[in-house]
Design a protein around this motif. Sequence first.
Motif, short mmCIF file in Angstrom:
data_model
loop_
_atom_site.label_atom_id
_atom_site.label_comp_id
_atom_site.label_asym_id
_atom_site.label_seq_id
_atom_site.Cartn_x
_atom_site.Cartn_y
_atom_site.Cartn_z
N HIS A 132 0.78 -1.34 -0.61
CA HIS A 132 0.54 0.12 0.12
C HIS A 132 0.56 1.00 0.32
O HIS A 132 0.23 2.43 0.07
CB HIS A 132 -0.73 -0.51 0.77
CG HIS A 132 0.29 -0.22 2.35
ND1 HIS A 132 0.35 -1.44 2.86
CD2 HIS A 132 0.43 0.77 3.50
CE1 HIS A 132 1.10 -1.42 3.94
NE2 HIS A 132 1.15 -0.17 4.26
N LYS A 133 1.87 0.80 0.37
CA LYS A 133 2.59 2.27 0.02
C LYS A 133 3.04 3.08 -1.47
O LYS A 133 3.13 2.33 -2.08
CB LYS A 133 4.01 2.16 0.56
CG LYS A 133 4.28 1.54 1.80
CD LYS A 133 5.71 1.69 2.55
CE LYS A 133 6.16 1.32 4.24
NZ LYS A 133 7.19 1.12 3.86
N GLN A 134 3.76 4.47 -0.84
CA GLN A 134 3.42 5.32 -3.06
C GLN A 134 4.77 4.80 -3.27
O GLN A 134 6.04 4.22 -2.42
CB GLN A 134 3.78 6.36 -2.81
CG GLN A 134 4.63 6.78 -1.96
CD GLN A 134 4.52 8.67 -1.46
OE1 GLN A 134 2.80 8.94 -1.77
NE2 GLN A 134 5.43 9.25 -0.64
N LEU A 135 4.74 4.83 -4.43
CA LEU A 135 5.88 4.07 -5.53
C LEU A 135 6.24 5.19 -6.28
O LEU A 135 7.36 6.09 -6.30
CB LEU A 135 5.97 3.25 -5.58
CG LEU A 135 7.30 2.15 -6.88
CD1 LEU A 135 8.19 2.30 -5.71
CD2 LEU A 135 7.20 0.88 -7.43
N GLU B 186 10.15 6.25 1.74
CA GLU B 186 11.25 5.45 2.51
C GLU B 186 11.87 5.86 1.24
O GLU B 186 13.37 5.18 1.63
CB GLU B 186 11.03 4.00 2.35
CG GLU B 186 10.52 3.51 0.63
CD GLU B 186 9.54 2.64 0.54
OE1 GLU B 186 10.57 1.82 0.67
OE2 GLU B 186 8.37 2.28 0.28
N PHE B 187 11.92 6.38 0.11
CA PHE B 187 13.44 6.61 -0.31
C PHE B 187 13.72 7.83 0.03
O PHE B 187 14.77 8.37 -0.79
CB PHE B 187 12.61 6.99 -1.72
CG PHE B 187 12.48 5.33 -2.29
CD1 PHE B 187 12.84 4.44 -2.24
CD2 PHE B 187 10.98 5.31 -2.51
CE1 PHE B 187 12.80 3.32 -3.22
CE2 PHE B 187 10.47 4.47 -2.91
CZ PHE B 187 11.48 3.19 -3.05
N HIS B 188 13.73 8.69 1.04
CA HIS B 188 14.18 10.84 1.24
C HIS B 188 13.88 10.53 3.01
O HIS B 188 13.17 10.15 3.79
CB HIS B 188 13.19 11.43 1.25
CG HIS B 188 12.63 11.54 -0.55
ND1 HIS B 188 11.86 11.07 -1.16
CD2 HIS B 188 13.49 12.32 -1.32
CE1 HIS B 188 11.91 11.16 -2.61
NE2 HIS B 188 12.40 12.30 -2.66
N GLU B 189 15.40 10.18 3.23
CA GLU B 189 15.36 10.16 5.08
C GLU B 189 14.92 12.11 4.74
O GLU B 189 14.27 13.17 4.37
CB GLU B 189 16.91 10.61 4.62
CG GLU B 189 17.65 9.45 4.45
CD GLU B 189 18.16 10.22 4.13
OE1 GLU B 189 19.33 10.52 4.60
OE2 GLU B 189 18.85 11.22 2.98
#
Lengths: 198, 189, 302
Positions: A132-135, B186-189
């Motif tokens: 469900h997380k954005q990608l 999650e791709f940016h701290e």
Amino acid sequence: MMNSMNNVEFLNELVNSKFNVVKTEIINAEQMSFIVDSRDVHTLLTLLKTSGWKQLSYLSAIDWIKEDEFELVYIVFNWDRPVHIQVRTRIKRDRENASFETIIPIYPGAKYYEREVHEFFGIKFPGNPDFHKQLILENWDDMPPLLKDFDPRAYSDSHFEKRDYPEKHINLNNQESKQEKRQKRNLKSLLLRNGGKK
Amino acid sequence: MKSTKFSPMTQEQIDKKWWEIGNYFRRNSLWMLMYCTGCCAIELPPAMTSAYDMERLGMGPMATPRQADVLLVTGYLSLKTLRRLIYTYEQMSEPKYVVGFGSCTINGGIYHDSHAVINKLDQYIPVDVYVAGCMPNTEAVMNGFTDLMGMIKNKTARGWLDYKERNDWYKKNQLDSLGEVLVHDEFHE
Amino acid sequence: MVVNILVGLGVALFGFVLQTAMGGINRKIVARVQKRIGPKWYQEFIDIFKLFSKRSVSHGWIFDFGVIMALGGIIATAMFMPVTANIIAFEGYDNFFIFVYLLAVGMLGMAMSASGSGNPLASIGVMRALTTMLAYEVPFMIVVMTIIKLTGGTSSVSEIAAFQQIAGNNWFIIALPLGGIVAIISLMGMLGKKPFETYIAPAEIASGPMVEYGGKQLGMLFVMHEITVFIEVSLFIHLFLGGAATLGVYLLKYFLVYTALNLISSVYARFKIDQVVVFFYKWPLFMAVTQAIIAIYLGWVI
Ligand code: SF4
């Protein structure tokens, strides 16, 4: 050539002897497609993986809105026998809770593909810890955009400013456009050349 | 008889003179940062290499936003790239200029009704020169650069000042379309 | 003393102007090699003054202080540089080892400042710069030691130059052919020219140590870089090309050396960092050791 034809036949036999395939399609010597029931997908993918199709190239989805179904397409590839296989299956189209069991235990790389499908079609993948997380779409605030009943123009109109052009750029005082003038000129020269006949 | 007495300049006049001298250097040495977002970027290789040779105008490619003077936005911008473009623009050292390429940056071009692509670049960051066309000719690109040089000379390339003065307006537009400029995931701290 | 310092500063300024002009001319020459028209010959001056006219951000005092330390260290090094036999600021202090150590001050300043910016690419760039330095220094040092041994133990740069002139223009690049080749390759490594450009690498690590610089700090780094090139090329001229008796000869030699290096670099692609190290420790090191044995123990000097 001969060799690759053998690959296709080998596959055909391998899959059709063990599964109840709805439809087998041989597109060419390097591509095949199996349409299977949604309950068979996991076992079929396991079989394919153990027989060498160890790379999951893509997971895609199609929205068949009239038939009220989603189609999931798993594309797997083998580096020794060069055949791309599409494993297709249909699930019920249910905007809120369409779901399909994850294939992470078989192909761990499917994690991100499943996130992408969830983002664009809203299909849930129970078993995938963060489907469900954005990608790709960041902070999306509407329904999944690749569904057929999503209206991209309305979204674009409501979210992005359009440039409005003053009237005079489009048509200046009812003048003839250059294109019309040119067409008239061409027609006239054609008439002259043919001595008055069209 | 004209007075030959030396009349001292005011501080403002001195600043203006210095700024004009600086403008001479700035317009003859434009270092560009290419933000190759779309297909218009393919016009840059002929402009840089021996066909049109932009180095004779003193322009050259630079590797990072801090070193660059001109930001070239070559083509359509999806929401995701627009966020990165805004970070990049804000990192550049002043004075900075922006050139928008192609109809995509002007009014959305062939992506005018897409859910992912913005329509008007100058809503979000100030654009000094637009080069029209889909894609623009290389001649048009070179012409855009010489126009930018002329604008720096006439002191009309004021986009970066505008971004400071009307910062609230730009920020509001960015937030309206993007929701949040700096995403947290999650791709940016 | 005051006069000496003024002359020294004059030498540094001369080096900056000379190298900046040479840089511009060489950009034009390389452009012609690539069938382009190329920039104006004073383009590098415009670039540097433009950088000084921009506003810039700081990333903390280490960042700013490191830049000043780098520029100061390099200017201090350039002050000791003999230009011709007569133009020399501090007579008797133009020792080769002074240059080696003072150059390191400038390099360390730059490394400090780049790490102060906190950008990972800058740290990678600094690491690569130091690794490259380690690679080219060993063969170069062996060749220079050989020269010092041959000239009877003097390591003064102007005396080495005078030694070559007295012996009837017997330049060391001809007398020690293998060593000359090693010195040219090492010089390309020092200047960061194309095959050894690993630590700048704009397409790979976004210009390495310079990644976070903009405006005035970048301008200072450019000035520092120009003076560094001046020092390194001058060292080569004095050690291997017999120095210069007059200013005209000096300018001619400087132009020829720098242009030749640029022409070589304009046809090469870039090495990876491990290839640079392996390359320098293979052939140049082997040739330098062979040259030292031939020249010192066998006494074969052309
Ligand atoms: S203007 Fe045309 S060529 Fe340029 S990015 Fe848009 S679609 Fe591509």
